[in-house]
Design an enzyme around this catalytic site. Sequence first.
Site, PDB file in Angstrom:
ATOM      1  N   HIS A 118       6.896   4.108   2.190  1.00  0.00           N
ATOM      2  CA  HIS A 118       6.089   5.070   2.934  1.00  0.00           C
ATOM      3  C   HIS A 118       6.859   6.389   2.964  1.00  0.00           C
ATOM      4  CE1 HIS A 118       3.269   1.994   4.222  1.00  0.00           C
ATOM      5  NE2 HIS A 118       4.283   1.248   4.596  1.00  0.00           N
ATOM      6  N   HIS A 128       3.474   0.130  -3.540  1.00  0.00           N
ATOM      7  CA  HIS A 128       3.837  -1.272  -3.332  1.00  0.00           C
ATOM      8  C   HIS A 128       4.148  -1.898  -4.675  1.00  0.00           C
ATOM      9  CE1 HIS A 128       2.114  -5.373  -3.966  1.00  0.00           C
ATOM     10  NE2 HIS A 128       2.977  -5.675  -3.016  1.00  0.00           N
ATOM     11  N   ASN A 130       5.628  -5.938  -6.217  1.00  0.00           N
ATOM     12  CA  ASN A 130       6.332  -7.213  -6.077  1.00  0.00           C
ATOM     13  C   ASN A 130       6.184  -8.014  -7.357  1.00  0.00           C
ATOM     14  OD1 ASN A 130       4.452  -9.770  -5.712  1.00  0.00           O
ATOM     15  ND2 ASN A 130       3.416  -8.063  -4.692  1.00  0.00           N
ATOM     16  N   THR A 131       7.204  -8.801  -7.655  1.00  0.00           N
ATOM     17  CA  THR A 131       7.121  -9.795  -8.723  1.00  0.00           C
ATOM     18  C   THR A 131       7.820 -11.056  -8.229  1.00  0.00           C
ATOM     19  OG1 THR A 131       9.135  -8.954  -9.802  1.00  0.00           O
ATOM     20  CG2 THR A 131       7.023  -8.118 -10.617  1.00  0.00           C
ATOM     21  N   HIS A 162      -0.924   4.696 -14.078  1.00  0.00           N
ATOM     22  CA  HIS A 162      -1.612   3.692 -14.875  1.00  0.00           C
ATOM     23  C   HIS A 162      -1.149   3.699 -16.334  1.00  0.00           C
ATOM     24  CE1 HIS A 162      -4.615   1.825 -12.229  1.00  0.00           C
ATOM     25  NE2 HIS A 162      -4.573   2.961 -11.550  1.00  0.00           N
ATOM     26  N   HIS A 192     -13.812  -5.265   4.873  1.00  0.00           N
ATOM     27  CA  HIS A 192     -14.407  -4.743   6.111  1.00  0.00           C
ATOM     28  C   HIS A 192     -14.484  -3.217   6.128  1.00  0.00           C
ATOM     29  CE1 HIS A 192     -10.060  -4.739   7.232  1.00  0.00           C
ATOM     30  NE2 HIS A 192     -10.392  -3.675   7.953  1.00  0.00           N
TER      31      HIS A 192
END
Length: 292
Positions: A118, A128, A130-131, A162, A192
């Site tokens: 952040h 973010h 992760n692996t 990308h 939501h």
Amino acid sequence: MSDMLNEKTRASAWFRELRNEIVTAFEGLEDAFGGDEPAGRFEITETTRQSDDGSDAGGGLMSVMRGGRVFEKVGVNISTVYGTLGIRAQAAMAARKGLEGMAEDPRFWAAGISLVAHMQNPHSPAVHMNTRMFWTPHGWWFGGGSDLNPCIEYAEDTAHFHSVQKEHCDKHGTEHYQRLKDWADEYFYIPHRNRARGVGGIFLDDHNTGDWEADFGFIQDIGRAFLPAFVPLTEKRMAQPWGEVEKDKQLVHRGLYAEYNLVYDRGTKFGLETGHDANAVLMSLPPMAKWV
């Protein structure tokens, strides 16, 4: 199925190596920015996990920087944990992976790296990554990815992020990037709110082609894509002027991010259900957020 001791050792060592590279790069960004305030530095805490009977069940390193020049809060965690899956986790894994025998032998081993950043500057996107590798006596899998989460989107930043992901995926076949991009768009979606939490990236889960070496190489390149995809964006945006309007947009977007991680993220649910350090699991939450 063998316990894959050598493969587990190599995977765990790789996640630590990647963590070290990222921590060094992020502290380098703090040094490069300059300013009157001290450059941010990571605080390192060892995390531990115990099984229900009190025996050792692994742990890891929680590396968190708060209040830096560039990073308002960033965490880079690694862990290697093991033990037996609880009843709910057994059922969820058996259903998702189509496994039989989980109840008879619910042992597991998991290692990985998890990162959330952040930023101080609202023009600089949050991110973010992760692996991970997951093993049970019934199979092994890789998973993870990364996604960009700007509160103020710049099309050129999205395109760069990308393009680097695609370049690294294409090393393993040109069919992968679009599939992983579509998977990320589906996974990082907030039902939501009827919207994505950011501008996407790549994501895969339950990855096992039967060739451990090839799959390990693929997950390594997903990790290697992170720094060249993200750092140039930070270097470009970290000194861009901003004011109260931009900060308000950032805080509202962080509220959206927190909602996703607490309600939908599978990694958060797994970490809490398997007894890992709660502070490490919830490291992804922003230091400040707001809701309209």
